[in-house]
Design an enzyme around this catalytic site. Sequence first.
Site, PDB file in Angstrom:
ATOM      1  N   TYR A 264      -5.824  32.739   1.552  1.00  0.00           N
ATOM      2  CA  TYR A 264      -6.596  31.608   1.041  1.00  0.00           C
ATOM      3  C   TYR A 264      -7.551  30.989   2.061  1.00  0.00           C
ATOM      4  CZ  TYR A 264      -4.292  31.781  -3.430  1.00  0.00           C
ATOM      5  OH  TYR A 264      -3.875  32.184  -4.677  1.00  0.00           O
TER       6      TYR A 264
ATOM      7  N   GLU B   3       2.398  30.862  -7.014  1.00  0.00           N
ATOM      8  CA  GLU B   3       2.634  32.266  -6.684  1.00  0.00           C
ATOM      9  C   GLU B   3       3.958  32.436  -5.942  1.00  0.00           C
ATOM     10  OE1 GLU B   3      -1.054  33.129  -4.721  1.00  0.00           O
ATOM     11  OE2 GLU B   3      -2.151  32.750  -6.591  1.00  0.00           O
TER      12      GLU B   3
END
Length: 407
Positions: free
Chosen positions: A95, A137
Amino acid sequence: MLSEAARPYIQASVPVLREQGVTITKTFYKNMFSEHPELTRIFNMGNQASGAQQQSLAAAVFAYADNIDQPEALTPVVSRIVHKHASVGIRAEHYPIVGRHLLGAIQETLGEAATPDLLSAWEEAYGLLANAFIEEERKLYAAAETEPGQLLNMTVQEVQDQSLNVRSFLLTPEAGAPLPSFMPGQYISVEALLPGGMRQLRQYSLSDAPGKTHFRISVKREAAGKETPAGRVSNWLHDTVKAGDTLRISPPFGDFTPDTNTTEPIVLLSAGVGVTPMISALNDIAQRHPGRRVIFGHAARSPAFHAHRDELAHAIELMPNLVCTVFYEDVDGDHSGNSWSNHAVTVQSGRMEVSALPEWDLNEASVYMCGPMPFMQAQWKALVAKGVPASRIHQEVFGPGLLDHLR
């Protein structure tokens, strides 16, 4: 929550993203892959080549900005994205890379208009979204008892032709290894090691009911179109993978899960290879509740292109309250439907029309559909016009169209 200082800058970005979004995302992917070529082993490079992924990301960023004050509107999109991310092994450390290159692309595209305050607002907004994704997630990985990117070795037990362009692959785990559980409608990622050392992951719906000793996927051979190249992975599977080979797959993921546990009426609509999650659901219902009222509608180019046709015929024999309407653009002499040898099947010429489906109580049955985006858009509009509550309409999207849940 986004800070009050950042909110005006995100809201002011909406018209800019509407105009420049694709340019920003093209720049983002180009720069990120240049610096991190290893990520091409995770991202679908076919969608990159067609431009579909860039358009999808641009639409997602635009929708995020446009719904910054009503994030609940994006819940279905977030759910679909995190399942997709989990299926390809996205990790928390990815990310910051994405965030840095996304901000860099905004700055590169907008130039002086990308003020420090604007970039700071987007850094904050992205951080909030990234943290939400990472947490969801993490939950998915824990539930699947897997680590990000961990793949399972499966043996190809059998290869079967299901239609002129769809071939199924029966996959069994290595000796002694457990077969993960799944719900009808879910998918797995399959690793393809292509010529030239290119590694790609593709998602395929599981096309049989749970509770078997194997997984099954049914793959459409994607031929080249006027403006699109042939599908490298689907053709690789069709041309090279045979019984006895080993394929590496992810555990099952996906949030499109038709309810096969209840006895309420259900409507399953599909077109083309979109039949795969529907046949999984139908096979499961046949085992659990064979007396359940089911309306099954499917559209195909012709009977020869109708995948899992034999299984549908078998389900009709087992389920007295299953009625089926099939739509063939070219009926190949099957005008009467007599080749089905069953009164429960009606054959129609042309594309699917909701008005040609059997009648049902619009407030009782849930509708699930899967197929090409134009097909689902047409059916959605027709169903809503017919009076089906939007809350009872569910759809699966193949490909990068992440915003197709928003209506």
